[in-house]
Design an enzyme around this catalytic site. Structure first.
Site, PDB file in Angstrom:
ATOM      1  N   ASP A  30      -5.096  -7.831  -1.390  1.00  0.00           N
ATOM      2  CA  ASP A  30      -5.739  -9.340  -0.706  1.00  0.00           C
ATOM      3  C   ASP A  30      -5.794 -10.545  -0.602  1.00  0.00           C
ATOM      4  O   ASP A  30      -6.240 -11.349  -0.873  1.00  0.00           O
ATOM      5  CB  ASP A  30      -7.399  -8.655  -0.277  1.00  0.00           C
ATOM      6  N   ASN A  33     -12.835   1.492  13.337  1.00  0.00           N
ATOM      7  CA  ASN A  33     -13.605   1.321  12.655  1.00  0.00           C
ATOM      8  C   ASN A  33     -13.902   0.045  12.296  1.00  0.00           C
ATOM      9  O   ASN A  33     -15.034  -0.202  12.354  1.00  0.00           O
ATOM     10  CB  ASN A  33     -12.554   1.984  11.835  1.00  0.00           C
ATOM     11  N   GLU A  65      -8.174  -5.274  10.832  1.00  0.00           N
ATOM     12  CA  GLU A  65      -8.597  -5.839   9.539  1.00  0.00           C
ATOM     13  C   GLU A  65      -7.670  -7.112   9.015  1.00  0.00           C
ATOM     14  O   GLU A  65      -5.961  -7.391   9.254  1.00  0.00           O
ATOM     15  CB  GLU A  65      -8.926  -5.503   8.288  1.00  0.00           C
ATOM     16  N   ARG A  90      -1.493  -2.240  -5.478  1.00  0.00           N
ATOM     17  CA  ARG A  90      -1.768  -3.272  -5.364  1.00  0.00           C
ATOM     18  C   ARG A  90      -1.268  -4.679  -5.923  1.00  0.00           C
ATOM     19  O   ARG A  90      -2.530  -4.621  -6.840  1.00  0.00           O
ATOM     20  CB  ARG A  90      -2.975  -3.470  -3.364  1.00  0.00           C
ATOM     21  N   HIS A 148      34.709 -17.527   6.939  1.00  0.00           N
ATOM     22  CA  HIS A 148      34.715 -16.348   8.645  1.00  0.00           C
ATOM     23  C   HIS A 148      36.048 -17.138   9.110  1.00  0.00           C
ATOM     24  O   HIS A 148      36.503 -18.249   8.803  1.00  0.00           O
ATOM     25  CB  HIS A 148      33.322 -16.853   9.485  1.00  0.00           C
TER      26      HIS A 148
END
Length: 481
Positions: A47, A186, A223, A321, A457
């Site tokens: 987070d 939730n 969330e 995490r 290119h």
């Protein structure tokens, strides 16, 4: 004589018109030059929230796996946060409220003071999660004292978390996630105006609830809102589903001139805008924030993920995490493009054409070319890595096909898997040179095993060719973005 003069003048005008139509625009250095980072930025930090302050420092806070404290670190560069010392600025209460599940802190500087928003449960009920605020008047929030301003009160007292604050047209708002007792899910997303940094005003508006299939895997969740503004639009990203490999980002968008407290002002993305990438080995990216590069010219996505798919037990108890960074790009229609969570290590960049500034090097069916409006962003992203041939060279590795590199074959350029041969390593290696048409900001890539031939290119396809004319030099010059 007069008729001949008119004919000659007309012919000259026609020739000039043809030249104008056939001549591409000459680019200047891009407004958002390349930025690179090395991921992950921080292990076991979920987070993540990074705030760039006017004092020249980035401030970084995140959820720690023990869920027991709020930590903060600072550095003058984003990458410097990886090794910056970390300070605990607040610890959970021994009993009562704010005594458990200390989650998702964010740090903001508002009206001359620092504020940290976070979620916490109670020692008597760890799932009685509510939103709280800390305040500090210190210049340096790592060393200053903090005052508890208390809970952010909402009209309905229910599971609520992930508060974030932002200003649109001079009006400060709060967005957060909360359980709506009237719904079978939730958490949904809510927004309200703020009377002060710890108090909302008026009646909150629910702007999103998890109804799409990708929002309801494992749990029905919206969330972790985060806001970025661009081109007169407000984009609110959020996280959906369970916090395992199914975790992903969705996005709401609204006009900055709209009434943001009117749910009808917001449009939800029909698909995730950022999700797991098996190819790069990144799983469950989410709960993001946004910051800006050191020069202020690039928007940066800050998020967490894991580098493995399968989790033993409850994902909530898995500590791994990691905080990661990568650049945000902007589509031609003004919407953000986050691409894919890129592989661990150095982040990729894009290369725009000098003389066709809206066109980028990309692969299509593994053939390398330049093209505009590449919405599949990762097709146009490459990691600049140490050359496979060594000797001070570089190689360009595909972002969405790790282990595949730009290489020439019969002077045509393809994206192919490294087979380990000397021929491949040589074909996939280049000497980085100053731009042939812009030596100050541009880049050119000279073939390692065919010196004098450059990546350029031609009819939109990439080749390696000798350069001699001004047009050749333009075609062989690129900008890193």
């Amino acid at each position: 004589m007069r008729r001949l003069t008119v004919r000659l003048f007309t012919a000259v005008l026609a020739a000039l018109a043809l030249l104008t139509m056939g001549t591409p625009a000459h680019a200047t250095a891009p407004a958002s030059p390349s930025v690179t980072f090395t991921n992950p930025l921080a292990e076991k930090r979920a987070d993540p929230h990074i705030f760039k302050h006017t004092d020249g420092y980035y401030y970084f806070t995140a959820t720690v796996p023990e869920y027991d404290r709020i930590v903060l670190r600072r550095a003058t560069t984003l990458q410097g946060l990886a090794t910056a010392p970390e300070t605990t600025i607040w610890t959970k209460h021994a009993s009562g409220v704010m005594g458990a599940h200390i989650w998702a802190p964010e740090i903001h500087f508002i009206d001359g003071k620092w504020y940290v928003y976070f979620a916490a449960g109670s020692t008597s009920d760890v799932w009685a999660i509510r939103m709280y605020v800390l305040e500090s008047g210190a210049a340096n929030p790592l060393t200053g004292s903090w005052t508890e301003k208390g809970q952010i009160a909402t009209p309905v007292s229910s599971f609520s978390l992930d508060a974030t604050t932002f200003v649109v047209n001079g009006v400060r708002h709060l967005a957060w996630a909360q359980r709506n007792p009237a719904e079978d899910n939730n958490t949904s997303l809510f927004i309200a105006k703020m009377a002060n940094p710890w108090t909302i005003s008026g009646t909150p508006t629910e702007i999103s609830q998890p109804t799409l299939s990708w929002e309801t895997v494992g749990y029905k969740v919206n969330e972790g809102p985060a806001v970025i503004q661009h081109g007169g639009k407000v984009f609110l990203t959020y996280s959906a589903s369970a916090t395992d490999a199914n975790y992903c980002l969705g996005m709401l968008s609204a006009s900055a001139s709209a009434d943001l407290l009117n749910a009808a002002s917001w449009t939800k993305s029909s698909q995730p805008v950022f999700k797991t990438s098996e190819a790069t080995g990144q799983y469950g990216p989410g709960h993001n924030s946004f910051t800006v590069s050191e020069d202020g010219k690039s928007d940066i996505l800050v998020y967490h993920d894991r580098n493995y798919k399968d989790i033993s037990g409850d994902p909530l108890n898995d500590p791994n995490r990691r905080t990661r960074l990568q650049k945000v790009y902007w589509n031609a229609d003004g919407t953000p493009n986050f691409g894919i969570p890129v592989a661990d290590g150095v982040t990729p960049v894009r290369f725009s054409s000098y003389n066709y500034p809206d066109r980028y090097i990309r692969h299509w069916d593994f053939r390398a070319r330049i093209e505009a409006n590449v919405t599949n962003l990762a097709d146009s992203q490459f990691r600049v890595v140490t050359g496979l041939a060594g000797s001070g060279t570089i190689s360009l590795e595909s972002a969405n096909y790790p282990g595949y590199y730009l290489r020439h074959k019969n002077y045509e350029v393809w994206v192919e898997k490294n087979d380990g041969s000397s021929a491949f390593k040589n074909d996939a290696s280049f000497s980085r040179r100053a731009g042939l048409a812009d030596s100050a900001d541009g880049i050119a890539f000279e073939s390692y095993n065919y010196p004098g031939r450059y990546l350029r290119h031609y009819e939109n396809l990439l080749r390696i060719q000798p350069v001699s004319t001004a047009l050749d030099r333009q075609d062989a010059t690129f900008y890193a973005e």
